[in-house]
Design a protein around this motif. Structure first.
Motif, PDB file in Angstrom:
ATOM      1  N   ALA A  37       0.834  -1.208   0.000  1.00 31.15           N
ATOM      2  CA  ALA A  37       0.000   0.000   0.000  1.00 31.15           C
ATOM      3  C   ALA A  37       0.870   1.260   0.000  1.00 31.15           C
ATOM      4  O   ALA A  37       0.559   2.243  -0.695  1.00 31.15           O
ATOM      5  N   LEU A  38       1.950   1.231   0.743  1.00 37.56           N
ATOM      6  CA  LEU A  38       2.858   2.373   0.784  1.00 37.56           C
ATOM      7  C   LEU A  38       3.486   2.619  -0.586  1.00 37.56           C
ATOM      8  O   LEU A  38       3.544   3.754  -1.060  1.00 37.56           O
TER       9      LEU A  38
ATOM     10  N   GLU B 241       3.987   5.683  -5.602  1.00 31.42           N
ATOM     11  CA  GLU B 241       3.935   5.698  -7.061  1.00 31.42           C
ATOM     12  C   GLU B 241       2.856   6.648  -7.566  1.00 31.42           C
ATOM     13  O   GLU B 241       3.005   7.290  -8.602  1.00 31.42           O
ATOM     14  N   ALA B 242       1.771   6.747  -6.856  1.00 27.51           N
ATOM     15  CA  ALA B 242       0.672   7.612  -7.266  1.00 27.51           C
ATOM     16  C   ALA B 242       0.913   9.070  -6.894  1.00 27.51           C
ATOM     17  O   ALA B 242       0.154   9.944  -7.269  1.00 27.51           O
ATOM     18  N   GLY B 243       1.959   9.314  -6.120  1.00 27.76           N
ATOM     19  CA  GLY B 243       2.242  10.682  -5.703  1.00 27.76           C
ATOM     20  C   GLY B 243       1.337  11.158  -4.598  1.00 27.76           C
ATOM     21  O   GLY B 243       1.234  12.360  -4.350  1.00 27.76           O
TER      22      GLY B 243
END
Length: 142
Positions: free
Chosen positions: A65-66, A71-73
């Protein structure tokens, strides 16, 4: 291997370890002639390994999840509190450890842009007069 497959595999390992531990603890035929202490030790090892498998699964889930958030910013950086850092570093100049004093001085120079000698009294006097208005700028270490 997908994360769901890993989680399922670890859950299966956990169940097998617990079942094996219960079997060894309950069934005399599991280890004929083994002492009760030896059997209890095997049970403890099986239970501990089962808990470790569960912990590995939990950590994989959290790290996954981290990583997705990174990655999604979605994770933003926390603004630095340079005043608190300077407070700690000035106090560290009084340390009985020479390495701590040297590292504190090096970081004080880097953060503040001032190049005073590693004299605790000098830094404390300067910091007392500058603390409230202090703002780190590109010219003092960024």
């Amino acid at each position: 291997m997908r994360s769901q497959d890993r989680a399922l595999s670890l859950a299966l390992i956990q169940v097998l370890l617990l079942a094996g531990g219960i079997y060894v603890g309950v069934a005399e035929s599991a280890f004929p002639g083994a002492s009760p202490f030896g059997r209890a030790a095997i049970v403890v090892v099986c239970v501990a390994a089962s808990f470790l498998a569960a912990e590995v699964s939990r950590l994989r889930l959290h790290f996954g999840a981290l990583l997705k958030a990174l990655e999604a910013g979605a994770v933003t950086t926390t603004p630095r509190d340079d005043r608190a850092a300077v407070d700690v570093l000035v106090s560290a100049l009084d340390s009985g450890n020479a390495d701590v004093r040297a590292k504190a001085h090096k970081n004080l120079v880097k953060i503040t842009g001032e190049d005073f000698p590693p004299d605790s009294a000098r830094w404390k006097a300067w910091w007392a007069s500058k603390r409230e208005a202090f703002a780190r700028t590109s010219s003092n270490g960024r």
